[in-house]
Scaffold this motif. Structure first.
Motif, PDB file in Angstrom:
ATOM      1  N   THR A  30      68.073 -17.270  39.756  1.00 46.13           N
ATOM      2  CA  THR A  30      68.259 -17.693  38.371  1.00 46.13           C
ATOM      3  C   THR A  30      68.040 -19.197  38.240  1.00 46.13           C
ATOM      4  OG1 THR A  30      70.640 -17.953  38.714  1.00 46.13           O
ATOM      5  CG2 THR A  30      69.896 -15.825  37.837  1.00 46.13           C
ATOM      6  N   ALA A  31      67.422 -19.812  39.253  1.00 54.15           N
ATOM      7  CA  ALA A  31      67.260 -21.268  39.291  1.00 54.15           C
ATOM      8  C   ALA A  31      66.339 -21.800  38.189  1.00 54.15           C
ATOM      9  CB  ALA A  31      66.743 -21.704  40.660  1.00 54.15           C
ATOM     10  N   LYS A  32      65.268 -21.084  37.872  1.00 53.97           N
ATOM     11  CA  LYS A  32      64.344 -21.517  36.818  1.00 53.97           C
ATOM     12  C   LYS A  32      64.806 -20.930  35.490  1.00 53.97           C
ATOM     13  CE  LYS A  32      60.846 -23.447  39.140  1.00 53.97           C
ATOM     14  NZ  LYS A  32      60.151 -24.653  38.832  1.00 53.97           N
ATOM     15  N   THR A  33      64.571 -21.635  34.394  1.00 54.16           N
ATOM     16  CA  THR A  33      64.952 -21.127  33.078  1.00 54.16           C
ATOM     17  C   THR A  33      63.839 -20.275  32.490  1.00 54.16           C
ATOM     18  OG1 THR A  33      64.080 -23.090  31.998  1.00 54.16           O
ATOM     19  CG2 THR A  33      66.405 -23.129  32.614  1.00 54.16           C
ATOM     20  N   GLY A  34      64.156 -19.528  31.460  1.00 60.39           N
ATOM     21  CA  GLY A  34      63.156 -18.760  30.729  1.00 60.39           C
ATOM     22  C   GLY A  34      63.010 -17.315  31.156  1.00 60.39           C
ATOM     23  N   TYR A  35      63.796 -16.851  32.093  1.00 59.77           N
ATOM     24  CA  TYR A  35      63.694 -15.457  32.518  1.00 59.77           C
ATOM     25  C   TYR A  35      64.416 -14.563  31.521  1.00 59.77           C
ATOM     26  CZ  TYR A  35      68.377 -16.337  34.381  1.00 59.77           C
ATOM     27  OH  TYR A  35      69.693 -16.685  34.518  1.00 59.77           O
ATOM     28  N   GLY A  37      66.509 -10.698  31.197  1.00 57.98           N
ATOM     29  CA  GLY A  37      67.313  -9.841  32.062  1.00 57.98           C
ATOM     30  C   GLY A  37      68.317 -10.654  32.857  1.00 57.98           C
ATOM     31  N   SER A  38      68.669 -10.169  34.036  1.00 59.13           N
ATOM     32  CA  SER A  38      69.716 -10.802  34.831  1.00 59.13           C
ATOM     33  C   SER A  38      69.200 -11.845  35.819  1.00 59.13           C
ATOM     34  CB  SER A  38      70.508  -9.725  35.582  1.00 59.13           C
ATOM     35  OG  SER A  38      69.646  -8.978  36.422  1.00 59.13           O
ATOM     36  N   GLY A  39      67.896 -12.066  35.866  1.00 55.37           N
ATOM     37  CA  GLY A  39      67.294 -13.033  36.773  1.00 55.37           C
ATOM     38  C   GLY A  39      65.854 -12.648  37.030  1.00 55.37           C
ATOM     39  N   TYR A  40      65.293 -13.165  38.100  1.00 54.14           N
ATOM     40  CA  TYR A  40      63.925 -12.817  38.473  1.00 54.14           C
ATOM     41  C   TYR A  40      63.861 -12.699  39.987  1.00 54.14           C
ATOM     42  CZ  TYR A  40      63.781 -17.871  39.229  1.00 54.14           C
ATOM     43  OH  TYR A  40      64.060 -19.144  39.628  1.00 54.14           O
ATOM     44  N   ILE A  41      62.849 -11.976  40.467  1.00 54.33           N
ATOM     45  CA  ILE A  41      62.748 -11.792  41.906  1.00 54.33           C
ATOM     46  C   ILE A  41      61.772 -12.797  42.503  1.00 54.33           C
ATOM     47  CG2 ILE A  41      63.433  -9.378  41.826  1.00 54.33           C
ATOM     48  CD1 ILE A  41      60.520  -8.574  42.171  1.00 54.33           C
ATOM     49  N   THR A  42      62.084 -13.230  43.706  1.00 58.22           N
ATOM     50  CA  THR A  42      61.232 -14.142  44.451  1.00 58.22           C
ATOM     51  C   THR A  42      61.171 -13.662  45.896  1.00 58.22           C
ATOM     52  OG1 THR A  42      63.041 -15.622  45.081  1.00 58.22           O
ATOM     53  CG2 THR A  42      61.882 -16.120  43.031  1.00 58.22           C
ATOM     54  N   SER A  43      60.120 -14.060  46.568  1.00 63.23           N
ATOM     55  CA  SER A  43      59.975 -13.758  47.983  1.00 63.23           C
ATOM     56  C   SER A  43      59.995 -15.053  48.763  1.00 63.23           C
ATOM     57  CB  SER A  43      58.668 -13.016  48.245  1.00 63.23           C
ATOM     58  OG  SER A  43      58.494 -12.811  49.637  1.00 63.23           O
ATOM     59  N   SER A  44      60.685 -15.067  49.868  1.00 62.15           N
ATOM     60  CA  SER A  44      60.761 -16.264  50.696  1.00 62.15           C
ATOM     61  C   SER A  44      59.666 -16.300  51.757  1.00 62.15           C
ATOM     62  CB  SER A  44      62.140 -16.342  51.374  1.00 62.15           C
ATOM     63  OG  SER A  44      62.332 -15.209  52.209  1.00 62.15           O
ATOM     64  N   THR A  45      58.744 -15.348  51.725  1.00 65.56           N
ATOM     65  CA  THR A  45      57.675 -15.297  52.720  1.00 65.56           C
ATOM     66  C   THR A  45      56.565 -16.283  52.392  1.00 65.56           C
ATOM     67  OG1 THR A  45      56.254 -13.788  53.962  1.00 65.56           O
ATOM     68  CG2 THR A  45      56.344 -13.475  51.599  1.00 65.56           C
ATOM     69  N   GLU A  46      55.774 -16.607  53.379  1.00 66.90           N
ATOM     70  CA  GLU A  46      54.615 -17.470  53.173  1.00 66.90           C
ATOM     71  C   GLU A  46      53.549 -16.710  52.408  1.00 66.90           C
ATOM     72  OE1 GLU A  46      54.262 -20.703  54.083  1.00 66.90           O
ATOM     73  OE2 GLU A  46      56.360 -20.651  54.694  1.00 66.90           O
ATOM     74  N   ASN A  47      52.537 -17.408  51.929  1.00 65.60           N
ATOM     75  CA  ASN A  47      51.423 -16.809  51.209  1.00 65.60           C
ATOM     76  C   ASN A  47      50.568 -15.998  52.176  1.00 65.60           C
ATOM     77  OD1 ASN A  47      49.279 -16.174  49.611  1.00 65.60           O
ATOM     78  ND2 ASN A  47      48.805 -18.258  49.012  1.00 65.60           N
ATOM     79  N   PHE A  48      50.441 -14.696  51.947  1.00 66.16           N
ATOM     80  CA  PHE A  48      49.654 -13.821  52.801  1.00 66.16           C
ATOM     81  C   PHE A  48      48.413 -13.312  52.090  1.00 66.16           C
ATOM     82  CE2 PHE A  48      53.812 -13.318  54.889  1.00 66.16           C
ATOM     83  CZ  PHE A  48      53.433 -13.658  56.179  1.00 66.16           C
ATOM     84  N   LEU A  49      47.837 -14.121  51.209  1.00 70.12           N
ATOM     85  CA  LEU A  49      46.674 -13.710  50.443  1.00 70.12           C
ATOM     86  C   LEU A  49      45.570 -13.230  51.381  1.00 70.12           C
ATOM     87  CD1 LEU A  49      45.359 -13.470  47.681  1.00 70.12           C
ATOM     88  CD2 LEU A  49      44.532 -15.810  47.950  1.00 70.12           C
ATOM     89  N   GLY A  50      45.208 -11.966  51.255  1.00 65.89           N
ATOM     90  CA  GLY A  50      44.131 -11.388  52.054  1.00 65.89           C
ATOM     91  C   GLY A  50      44.514 -11.035  53.473  1.00 65.89           C
ATOM     92  N   VAL A  51      45.753 -11.303  53.872  1.00 63.15           N
ATOM     93  CA  VAL A  51      46.192 -11.031  55.238  1.00 63.15           C
ATOM     94  C   VAL A  51      47.509 -10.264  55.178  1.00 63.15           C
ATOM     95  CG1 VAL A  51      46.853 -12.080  57.440  1.00 63.15           C
ATOM     96  CG2 VAL A  51      45.172 -13.212  55.971  1.00 63.15           C
ATOM     97  N   ASN A  52      47.649  -9.268  56.005  1.00 59.84           N
ATOM     98  CA  ASN A  52      48.904  -8.526  56.122  1.00 59.84           C
ATOM     99  C   ASN A  52      49.392  -7.963  54.790  1.00 59.84           C
ATOM    100  OD1 ASN A  52      49.032  -9.128  58.881  1.00 59.84           O
ATOM    101  ND2 ASN A  52      50.035 -11.070  58.470  1.00 59.84           N
ATOM    102  N   ALA A  53      48.507  -7.396  54.030  1.00 59.66           N
ATOM    103  CA  ALA A  53      48.909  -6.802  52.750  1.00 59.66           C
ATOM    104  C   ALA A  53      49.940  -5.704  52.980  1.00 59.66           C
ATOM    105  CB  ALA A  53      47.690  -6.232  52.041  1.00 59.66           C
ATOM    106  N   GLY A  54      50.825  -5.547  52.037  1.00 59.56           N
ATOM    107  CA  GLY A  54      51.812  -4.480  52.100  1.00 59.56           C
ATOM    108  C   GLY A  54      53.109  -4.841  52.790  1.00 59.56           C
TER     109      GLY A  54
END
Length: 100
Positions: A30-35, A37-54
């Motif tokens: 809930t750190a950023k404003t403007g969401y 519902g009850s918040g928004y989801i985030t992932s703490s993983t690195e960017n895997f664009l084109g690698v390790n999909a799924g």
């Protein structure tokens, strides 16, 4: 049979991603404003664009009770960088839907 998480009510299915059963690196913030519902989801993983999909796929079962055309709308946040293409990729898949 998989558990149905959401069902259509008339011509709508309303879901709040913050209420999903999150796995792996996904979490609610809930750190950023403007969401909505009850918040928004985030992932703490690195960017895997084109690698390790799924990695850490969130699966939600939806039951459509009223046949028709539905529009899926969601909002994505840019939490890293300033470009609209930075770290905001979300993917949607309906494996059993016709013409999708």
């Amino acid at each position: 049979m998989a558990t149905i998480n959401y069902q259509s009510n008339g011509s709508y299915v309303i879901m709040d991603a913050a209420d999903f059963d999150l796995i792996g690196t996904w979490g609610v913030s809930t750190a950023k404003t403007g969401y909505t519902g009850s918040g928004y989801i985030t992932s703490s993983t690195e960017n895997f664009l084109g690698v390790n999909a799924g990695i850490d796929v969130i699966t939600v079962q939806i039951k459509i009770n009223t046949a028709g055309t539905y529009r899926f709308q969601w909002r994505s946040a840019i939490l890293v960088g300033t470009s609209v293409s930075d770290n905001n990729d979300t993917w949607l898949r309906f494996p059993d839907a016709d013409s999708f």
